[in-house]
Write a protein that holds these residues in place. Sequence first.
Motif, PDB file in Angstrom:
ATOM      1  N   GLN A  60       0.810  -1.211   0.000  1.00 32.92           N
ATOM      2  CA  GLN A  60       0.000   0.000   0.000  1.00 32.92           C
ATOM      3  C   GLN A  60       0.840   1.256   0.000  1.00 32.92           C
ATOM      4  O   GLN A  60       2.000   1.241   0.398  1.00 32.92           O
ATOM      5  CB  GLN A  60      -0.987   0.019   1.165  1.00 32.92           C
ATOM      6  CG  GLN A  60      -0.524  -0.545   2.456  1.00 32.92           C
ATOM      7  CD  GLN A  60      -1.637  -0.517   3.494  1.00 32.92           C
ATOM      8  OE1 GLN A  60      -1.912   0.523   4.038  1.00 32.92           O
ATOM      9  NE2 GLN A  60      -2.253  -1.639   3.785  1.00 32.92           N
ATOM     10  N   PHE A  61       0.193   2.312  -0.493  1.00 32.16           N
ATOM     11  CA  PHE A  61       0.818   3.627  -0.561  1.00 32.16           C
ATOM     12  C   PHE A  61      -0.245   4.652  -0.214  1.00 32.16           C
ATOM     13  O   PHE A  61      -1.370   4.581  -0.701  1.00 32.16           O
ATOM     14  CB  PHE A  61       1.363   3.880  -1.973  1.00 32.16           C
ATOM     15  CG  PHE A  61       1.865   5.276  -2.179  1.00 32.16           C
ATOM     16  CD1 PHE A  61       3.053   5.687  -1.617  1.00 32.16           C
ATOM     17  CD2 PHE A  61       1.136   6.188  -2.928  1.00 32.16           C
ATOM     18  CE1 PHE A  61       3.525   6.987  -1.795  1.00 32.16           C
ATOM     19  CE2 PHE A  61       1.600   7.482  -3.125  1.00 32.16           C
ATOM     20  CZ  PHE A  61       2.799   7.878  -2.552  1.00 32.16           C
ATOM     21  N   SER A  62       0.115   5.602   0.624  1.00 33.09           N
ATOM     22  CA  SER A  62      -0.822   6.654   1.002  1.00 33.09           C
ATOM     23  C   SER A  62      -0.221   8.002   0.613  1.00 33.09           C
ATOM     24  O   SER A  62       0.789   8.420   1.169  1.00 33.09           O
ATOM     25  CB  SER A  62      -1.100   6.611   2.514  1.00 33.09           C
ATOM     26  OG  SER A  62      -2.030   7.606   2.845  1.00 33.09           O
ATOM     27  N   PHE A  63      -0.849   8.660  -0.344  1.00 31.95           N
ATOM     28  CA  PHE A  63      -0.408   9.978  -0.778  1.00 31.95           C
ATOM     29  C   PHE A  63      -1.092  11.070   0.037  1.00 31.95           C
ATOM     30  O   PHE A  63      -0.507  12.099   0.315  1.00 31.95           O
ATOM     31  CB  PHE A  63      -0.693  10.162  -2.275  1.00 31.95           C
ATOM     32  CG  PHE A  63      -0.210  11.467  -2.831  1.00 31.95           C
ATOM     33  CD1 PHE A  63       1.140  11.676  -3.038  1.00 31.95           C
ATOM     34  CD2 PHE A  63      -1.093  12.483  -3.134  1.00 31.95           C
ATOM     35  CE1 PHE A  63       1.596  12.882  -3.546  1.00 31.95           C
ATOM     36  CE2 PHE A  63      -0.645  13.694  -3.649  1.00 31.95           C
ATOM     37  CZ  PHE A  63       0.705  13.900  -3.852  1.00 31.95           C
ATOM     38  N   LYS A  64      -2.344  10.814   0.421  1.00 34.67           N
ATOM     39  CA  LYS A  64      -3.127  11.751   1.223  1.00 34.67           C
ATOM     40  C   LYS A  64      -3.548  11.028   2.498  1.00 34.67           C
ATOM     41  O   LYS A  64      -3.865   9.840   2.455  1.00 34.67           O
ATOM     42  CB  LYS A  64      -4.380  12.197   0.464  1.00 34.67           C
ATOM     43  CG  LYS A  64      -4.099  12.999  -0.791  1.00 34.67           C
ATOM     44  CD  LYS A  64      -5.404  13.377  -1.466  1.00 34.67           C
ATOM     45  CE  LYS A  64      -5.146  14.176  -2.726  1.00 34.67           C
ATOM     46  NZ  LYS A  64      -6.410  14.532  -3.398  1.00 34.67           N
ATOM     47  N   PRO A  65      -3.573  11.712   3.623  1.00 31.89           N
ATOM     48  CA  PRO A  65      -3.974  11.064   4.876  1.00 31.89           C
ATOM     49  C   PRO A  65      -5.348  10.403   4.762  1.00 31.89           C
ATOM     50  O   PRO A  65      -6.302  10.997   4.251  1.00 31.89           O
ATOM     51  CB  PRO A  65      -4.019  12.218   5.882  1.00 31.89           C
ATOM     52  CG  PRO A  65      -3.099  13.249   5.310  1.00 31.89           C
ATOM     53  CD  PRO A  65      -3.220  13.122   3.816  1.00 31.89           C
ATOM     54  N   GLY A  66      -5.436   9.145   5.200  1.00 35.65           N
ATOM     55  CA  GLY A  66      -6.698   8.414   5.192  1.00 35.65           C
ATOM     56  C   GLY A  66      -7.042   7.749   3.886  1.00 35.65           C
ATOM     57  O   GLY A  66      -7.982   6.970   3.809  1.00 35.65           O
ATOM     58  N   VAL A  68      -5.733   5.241   0.977  1.00 35.21           N
ATOM     59  CA  VAL A  68      -4.700   4.227   0.767  1.00 35.21           C
ATOM     60  C   VAL A  68      -4.915   3.536  -0.570  1.00 35.21           C
ATOM     61  O   VAL A  68      -6.025   3.082  -0.871  1.00 35.21           O
ATOM     62  CB  VAL A  68      -4.709   3.186   1.909  1.00 35.21           C
ATOM     63  CG1 VAL A  68      -3.626   2.138   1.697  1.00 35.21           C
ATOM     64  CG2 VAL A  68      -4.550   3.866   3.260  1.00 35.21           C
ATOM     65  N   ARG A  69      -3.858   3.458  -1.344  1.00 31.61           N
ATOM     66  CA  ARG A  69      -3.873   2.727  -2.613  1.00 31.61           C
ATOM     67  C   ARG A  69      -3.247   1.364  -2.364  1.00 31.61           C
ATOM     68  O   ARG A  69      -2.134   1.269  -1.873  1.00 31.61           O
ATOM     69  CB  ARG A  69      -3.086   3.483  -3.682  1.00 31.61           C
ATOM     70  CG  ARG A  69      -3.706   4.818  -4.027  1.00 31.61           C
ATOM     71  CD  ARG A  69      -2.757   5.649  -4.891  1.00 31.61           C
ATOM     72  NE  ARG A  69      -3.292   6.974  -5.067  1.00 31.61           N
ATOM     73  CZ  ARG A  69      -3.908   7.393  -6.169  1.00 31.61           C
ATOM     74  NH1 ARG A  69      -4.036   6.580  -7.190  1.00 31.61           N
ATOM     75  NH2 ARG A  69      -4.379   8.610  -6.245  1.00 31.61           N
ATOM     76  N   HIS A  70      -3.976   0.320  -2.711  1.00 30.53           N
ATOM     77  CA  HIS A  70      -3.521  -1.053  -2.528  1.00 30.53           C
ATOM     78  C   HIS A  70      -3.139  -1.601  -3.906  1.00 30.53           C
ATOM     79  O   HIS A  70      -3.942  -1.555  -4.835  1.00 30.53           O
ATOM     80  CB  HIS A  70      -4.635  -1.895  -1.906  1.00 30.53           C
ATOM     81  CG  HIS A  70      -5.153  -1.316  -0.623  1.00 30.53           C
ATOM     82  ND1 HIS A  70      -4.696  -1.707   0.602  1.00 30.53           N
ATOM     83  CD2 HIS A  70      -6.082  -0.345  -0.391  1.00 30.53           C
ATOM     84  CE1 HIS A  70      -5.325  -1.035   1.547  1.00 30.53           C
ATOM     85  NE2 HIS A  70      -6.172  -0.191   0.976  1.00 30.53           N
ATOM     86  N   PHE A  71      -1.924  -2.110  -4.022  1.00 29.62           N
ATOM     87  CA  PHE A  71      -1.427  -2.567  -5.317  1.00 29.62           C
ATOM     88  C   PHE A  71      -0.627  -3.852  -5.145  1.00 29.62           C
ATOM     89  O   PHE A  71      -0.154  -4.177  -4.050  1.00 29.62           O
ATOM     90  CB  PHE A  71      -0.582  -1.489  -5.989  1.00 29.62           C
ATOM     91  CG  PHE A  71       0.628  -1.076  -5.181  1.00 29.62           C
ATOM     92  CD1 PHE A  71       1.863  -1.672  -5.400  1.00 29.62           C
ATOM     93  CD2 PHE A  71       0.534  -0.100  -4.206  1.00 29.62           C
ATOM     94  CE1 PHE A  71       2.973  -1.308  -4.653  1.00 29.62           C
ATOM     95  CE2 PHE A  71       1.639   0.276  -3.452  1.00 29.62           C
ATOM     96  CZ  PHE A  71       2.856  -0.330  -3.678  1.00 29.62           C
ATOM     97  N   CYS A  72      -0.461  -4.588  -6.245  1.00 31.35           N
ATOM     98  CA  CYS A  72       0.327  -5.813  -6.214  1.00 31.35           C
ATOM     99  C   CYS A  72       1.799  -5.450  -6.116  1.00 31.35           C
ATOM    100  O   CYS A  72       2.306  -4.698  -6.940  1.00 31.35           O
ATOM    101  CB  CYS A  72       0.069  -6.649  -7.462  1.00 31.35           C
ATOM    102  SG  CYS A  72       1.118  -8.127  -7.557  1.00 31.35           S
ATOM    103  N   ARG A  73       2.468  -5.973  -5.122  1.00 36.99           N
ATOM    104  CA  ARG A  73       3.884  -5.640  -4.958  1.00 36.99           C
ATOM    105  C   ARG A  73       4.760  -6.365  -5.977  1.00 36.99           C
ATOM    106  O   ARG A  73       5.909  -5.995  -6.169  1.00 36.99           O
ATOM    107  CB  ARG A  73       4.343  -5.923  -3.540  1.00 36.99           C
ATOM    108  CG  ARG A  73       4.420  -7.372  -3.200  1.00 36.99           C
ATOM    109  CD  ARG A  73       5.082  -7.566  -1.853  1.00 36.99           C
ATOM    110  NE  ARG A  73       4.925  -8.948  -1.466  1.00 36.99           N
ATOM    111  CZ  ARG A  73       4.635  -9.337  -0.253  1.00 36.99           C
ATOM    112  NH1 ARG A  73       4.480  -8.452   0.704  1.00 36.99           N
ATOM    113  NH2 ARG A  73       4.506 -10.612   0.021  1.00 36.99           N
ATOM    114  N   ASN A  74       4.214  -7.383  -6.658  1.00 36.95           N
ATOM    115  CA  ASN A  74       4.988  -8.078  -7.694  1.00 36.95           C
ATOM    116  C   ASN A  74       4.992  -7.320  -9.016  1.00 36.95           C
ATOM    117  O   ASN A  74       6.040  -7.097  -9.604  1.00 36.95           O
ATOM    118  CB  ASN A  74       4.448  -9.495  -7.926  1.00 36.95           C
ATOM    119  CG  ASN A  74       4.663 -10.396  -6.743  1.00 36.95           C
ATOM    120  OD1 ASN A  74       5.633 -10.262  -6.004  1.00 36.95           O
ATOM    121  ND2 ASN A  74       3.751 -11.322  -6.549  1.00 36.95           N
ATOM    122  N   CYS A  75       3.808  -6.939  -9.497  1.00 34.81           N
ATOM    123  CA  CYS A  75       3.712  -6.318 -10.824  1.00 34.81           C
ATOM    124  C   CYS A  75       3.359  -4.837 -10.775  1.00 34.81           C
ATOM    125  O   CYS A  75       3.435  -4.152 -11.790  1.00 34.81           O
ATOM    126  CB  CYS A  75       2.709  -7.070 -11.692  1.00 34.81           C
ATOM    127  SG  CYS A  75       0.989  -6.978 -11.113  1.00 34.81           S
TER     128      CYS A  75
END
Length: 135
Positions: A60-66, A68-75
């Motif tokens: 996951q990555f959070s650009f703005k508080p609250g 969260v972007r959830h993404f595949c860590r492989n691709c």
Amino acid sequence: MYQGACLCGEVAVEINGPISSIIHCHCSLCRKSSGTAFATNGFVQSTDFAVVKGAACLSQFSFKPGRVRHFCRNCGSPVYSSNADDPARIRIRLGILNSEISERPLSHNFYSSKANWEDLDANLPRYDSFEPGRS
């Protein structure tokens, strides 16, 4: 039911409900996070969404508080986004879906922020595979 997966197939999802508020977003954040001219996003109820395979592969990555972007860590494929201010819904990028959907986009948003090279009205040739001369 809709099914989807990331590019490498390690993460799979299912949606057991409608997709609402589908839009093509041209904001700079969506362009950067998708690497394309715009991102097509839709909302689903959190209770209708399940990661059925590969939850351990999500990062996951959070650009703005609250938010969260959830993404595949492989691709690196974006899988979904969550928002602490709206926990009942999650946002998905429609590009991860393998299923055809019945819902359709409502609008192009942040159009004034679109990439300067994007011309949605361009009359460009259309091919079922690569353009001629490309292998």
